[in-house]
Design a protein around this motif. Structure first.
Motif, PDB file in Angstrom:
ATOM      1  N   GLN A 269      19.997   3.257   3.141  1.00 14.84           N
ATOM      2  CA  GLN A 269      19.309   2.990   1.883  1.00 14.84           C
ATOM      3  C   GLN A 269      17.795   2.994   2.075  1.00 14.84           C
ATOM      4  N   HIS A 270      17.358   2.449   3.188  1.00 18.92           N
ATOM      5  CA  HIS A 270      15.916   2.411   3.467  1.00 18.92           C
ATOM      6  C   HIS A 270      15.350   3.834   3.611  1.00 18.92           C
ATOM      7  N   VAL A 271      16.077   4.711   4.301  1.00 19.10           N
ATOM      8  CA  VAL A 271      15.632   6.108   4.482  1.00 19.10           C
ATOM      9  C   VAL A 271      15.569   6.820   3.141  1.00 19.10           C
ATOM     10  N   ILE A 272      16.609   6.641   2.328  1.00 15.10           N
ATOM     11  CA  ILE A 272      16.663   7.324   1.033  1.00 15.10           C
ATOM     12  C   ILE A 272      15.580   6.786   0.101  1.00 15.10           C
ATOM     13  N   GLN A 273      15.323   5.469   0.169  1.00 17.36           N
ATOM     14  CA  GLN A 273      14.268   4.894  -0.660  1.00 17.36           C
ATOM     15  C   GLN A 273      12.890   5.442  -0.263  1.00 17.36           C
ATOM     16  N   GLU A 274      12.674   5.635   1.028  1.00 15.69           N
ATOM     17  CA  GLU A 274      11.400   6.213   1.470  1.00 15.69           C
ATOM     18  C   GLU A 274      11.232   7.630   0.935  1.00 15.69           C
ATOM     19  N   ILE A 275      12.340   8.404   0.993  1.00 14.22           N
ATOM     20  CA  ILE A 275      12.281   9.778   0.454  1.00 14.22           C
ATOM     21  C   ILE A 275      11.970   9.722  -1.036  1.00 14.22           C
TER      22      ILE A 275
ATOM     23  N   GLN B 259      10.419   7.377  -2.691  1.00 14.66           N
ATOM     24  CA  GLN B 259       9.028   6.949  -2.920  1.00 14.66           C
ATOM     25  C   GLN B 259       8.047   8.112  -2.666  1.00 14.66           C
ATOM     26  N   GLN B 260       8.353   8.883  -1.614  1.00 16.60           N
ATOM     27  CA  GLN B 260       7.473  10.022  -1.310  1.00 16.60           C
ATOM     28  C   GLN B 260       7.545  11.088  -2.405  1.00 16.60           C
ATOM     29  N   VAL B 261       8.765  11.273  -2.963  1.00 14.68           N
ATOM     30  CA  VAL B 261       8.887  12.234  -4.075  1.00 14.68           C
ATOM     31  C   VAL B 261       8.016  11.763  -5.246  1.00 14.68           C
ATOM     32  N   GLY B 262       8.076  10.501  -5.514  1.00 15.19           N
ATOM     33  CA  GLY B 262       7.264   9.968  -6.607  1.00 15.19           C
ATOM     34  C   GLY B 262       5.782  10.043  -6.314  1.00 15.19           C
ATOM     35  N   PHE B 263       5.437   9.769  -5.031  1.00 21.36           N
ATOM     36  CA  PHE B 263       4.017   9.823  -4.652  1.00 21.36           C
ATOM     37  C   PHE B 263       3.457  11.231  -4.792  1.00 21.36           C
ATOM     38  N   PHE B 264       4.189  12.243  -4.232  1.00 20.21           N
ATOM     39  CA  PHE B 264       3.698  13.609  -4.300  1.00 20.21           C
ATOM     40  C   PHE B 264       3.722  14.127  -5.733  1.00 20.21           C
ATOM     41  N   THR B 265       4.685  13.689  -6.522  1.00 19.58           N
ATOM     42  CA  THR B 265       4.739  14.120  -7.912  1.00 19.58           C
ATOM     43  C   THR B 265       3.523  13.597  -8.668  1.00 19.58           C
ATOM     44  N   LYS B 266       3.092  12.433  -8.363  1.00 14.87           N
ATOM     45  CA  LYS B 266       2.002  11.792  -9.098  1.00 14.87           C
ATOM     46  C   LYS B 266       0.637  12.156  -8.504  1.00 14.87           C
TER      47      LYS B 266
ATOM     48  N   ASN C 195      11.327  20.948  -0.295  1.00 14.74           N
ATOM     49  CA  ASN C 195      12.126  21.868   0.492  1.00 14.74           C
ATOM     50  C   ASN C 195      12.421  21.328   1.897  1.00 14.74           C
ATOM     51  N   THR C 196      11.496  20.494   2.417  1.00 14.46           N
ATOM     52  CA  THR C 196      11.730  19.943   3.761  1.00 14.46           C
ATOM     53  C   THR C 196      12.734  18.774   3.738  1.00 14.46           C
ATOM     54  N   VAL C 197      12.816  18.046   2.619  1.00 12.86           N
ATOM     55  CA  VAL C 197      13.718  16.880   2.589  1.00 12.86           C
ATOM     56  C   VAL C 197      15.096  17.227   2.028  1.00 12.86           C
ATOM     57  N   ARG C 198      15.220  18.448   1.496  1.00  9.79           N
ATOM     58  CA  ARG C 198      16.528  18.801   0.921  1.00  9.79           C
ATOM     59  C   ARG C 198      17.618  18.775   1.975  1.00  9.79           C
ATOM     60  N   SER C 199      17.270  19.214   3.177  1.00 13.22           N
ATOM     61  CA  SER C 199      18.279  19.190   4.246  1.00 13.22           C
ATOM     62  C   SER C 199      18.646  17.746   4.623  1.00 13.22           C
TER      63      SER C 199
ATOM     64  N   ILE D  40      18.504  15.157   2.600  1.00 10.74           N
ATOM     65  CA  ILE D  40      19.316  14.630   1.500  1.00 10.74           C
ATOM     66  C   ILE D  40      20.738  15.151   1.593  1.00 10.74           C
ATOM     67  N   SER D  41      20.881  16.414   1.950  1.00  9.10           N
ATOM     68  CA  SER D  41      22.222  17.014   2.073  1.00  9.10           C
ATOM     69  C   SER D  41      23.022  16.326   3.192  1.00  9.10           C
ATOM     70  N   ARG D  42      22.312  16.069   4.333  1.00  6.40           N
ATOM     71  CA  ARG D  42      22.996  15.386   5.442  1.00  6.40           C
ATOM     72  C   ARG D  42      23.436  13.977   5.041  1.00  6.40           C
ATOM     73  N   GLN D  43      22.550  13.273   4.322  1.00  4.02           N
ATOM     74  CA  GLN D  43      22.894  11.912   3.887  1.00  4.02           C
ATOM     75  C   GLN D  43      24.072  11.952   2.910  1.00  4.02           C
ATOM     76  N   ALA D  44      24.068  12.903   2.001  1.00  4.66           N
ATOM     77  CA  ALA D  44      25.156  13.004   1.022  1.00  4.66           C
ATOM     78  C   ALA D  44      26.471  13.331   1.713  1.00  4.66           C
ATOM     79  N   ALA D  45      26.425  14.294   2.663  1.00  7.45           N
ATOM     80  CA  ALA D  45      27.656  14.672   3.374  1.00  7.45           C
ATOM     81  C   ALA D  45      28.180  13.500   4.201  1.00  7.45           C
ATOM     82  N   SER D  46      27.210  12.810   4.845  1.00  8.49           N
ATOM     83  CA  SER D  46      27.615  11.671   5.670  1.00  8.49           C
ATOM     84  C   SER D  46      28.261  10.582   4.822  1.00  8.49           C
ATOM     85  N   LEU D  47      27.680  10.292   3.661  1.00  5.16           N
ATOM     86  CA  LEU D  47      28.238   9.269   2.778  1.00  5.16           C
ATOM     87  C   LEU D  47      29.615   9.677   2.260  1.00  5.16           C
ATOM     88  N   GLN D  48      29.793  10.969   1.998  1.00 10.27           N
ATOM     89  CA  GLN D  48      31.101  11.442   1.523  1.00 10.27           C
ATOM     90  C   GLN D  48      32.191  11.242   2.583  1.00 10.27           C
TER      91      GLN D  48
END
Length: 277
Positions: A200-206, A208-215, A227-231, A233-241
């Motif tokens: 959860q901490h890793v995903i929250q950091e991602i 926050q960074q998405v929000g920071f760069f967006t703003k 594009n660098t964090v999509r992989s 996110i995919s690993r986290q999603a697969a792992s959670l599944q």
């Protein structure tokens, strides 16, 4: 203490009051002086047995004189052939051919020094010894039963205490098993909780960074970051599944043995046979 005055029975039947001094064991009557003299003078009564009335105090002269086979007849004879007392009807019916029948008064001559008295006395003495032994044994047994009852009740109480102690040991064993299983499950859940917190901490950091760069970042910076964090996110999603379906939801449950229905009896109490010594 003065002895109780006994009244003369014949006089009492004539509505007269006379003190009795003699007792006829044949008539079963108390007699005054006059009646006793008359009693001895009458030929039919001359052979009756008279004793001082004081002899009857605390004693009875009751003798079964009625024939057991003919209830309206009295014993009057003795049959030596069959060694039994008989009445007149007995003679006519069943002792017609007997050759040694005597009046009781004749057969009884010398009875007080006869072997029959000695034999009966020995038999009675033997019976008295046996009954004394029986009484003593039963008295001891009565005490013994009370003592054995107390002993058995103590044994039952001890057995119950032994069961309680054994159940306490089994309960403590079950409690220890509960503690061990609880620690194992808690440790596993704790490890899974720490891993989930880290994810959860890793995903929250991602996020926050998405929000920071967006703003605050440029579109180029945001594009590169996405594009660098999509992989990741995919690993986290697969792992959670993979992890979520395999998570165990272990709880503790107690399955008691059905001792109440199995244990039909607390024990058995039985009589122990012992013979009179």
């Amino acid at each position: 203490m003065a002895s109780k005055i006994v009244m003369c029975d014949p006089c009492s039947r004539l509505n007269k009051s006379s003190e009795g001094f003699k007792y006829c064991t044949d008539c079963e009557d108390t007699l005054c002086t006059d009646c006793a003299a008359l009693h001895s003078a009458v030929k039919l009564l001359a052979f009756h047995h008279l004793v001082d009335v004081s002899v009857t105090t605390g004693n009875t002269f009751y003798i079964k004189k009625v024939c057991i086979d003919h209830e309206y007849m009295c014993y009057e004879f003795y049959c030596s052939d069959h060694d039994c007392l008989i009445c007149r009807t007995c003679i006519a019916n069943t002792h017609r051919t007997c050759g040694k029948i005597q009046p009781i008064e004749v057969a009884a001559k010398g009875c007080k020094s006869s072997s029959i008295l000695e034999d009966v006395s020995k038999d009675i003495a033997s019976l008295l010894i046996s009954t004394k032994t029986l009484l003593e044994d039963r008295q001891k047994k009565k005490i013994s039963v009370r003592q054995s009852k107390a002993k058995v009740l103590k044994e039952i109480a001890k057995f119950r205490q032994d069961i309680n102690d054994h159940l306490d040991q089994l309960e403590n064993k079950c409690r220890s098993e509960v503690d061990i299983l609880e620690r194992i499950i808690s440790q596993t859940v704790g490890n899974e909780l720490a891993d989930a917190d880290k994810r959860q901490h890793v995903i929250q950091e991602i996020w926050q960074q998405v929000g920071f760069f967006t703003k605050n970042g440029s579109e180029s910076q945001l594009f590169i970051f996405l594009n660098t964090v999509r992989s990741d996110i995919s690993r986290q999603a697969a792992s959670l599944q993979d992890i979520i379906p395999s998570l165990e939801t272990n709880d503790l449950e107690f399955e008691p043995l059905d001792l109440i229905s199995v244990m039909k009896s607390f024990g058995s109490v039985k009589k122990v046979l012992s013979h009179v010594q």
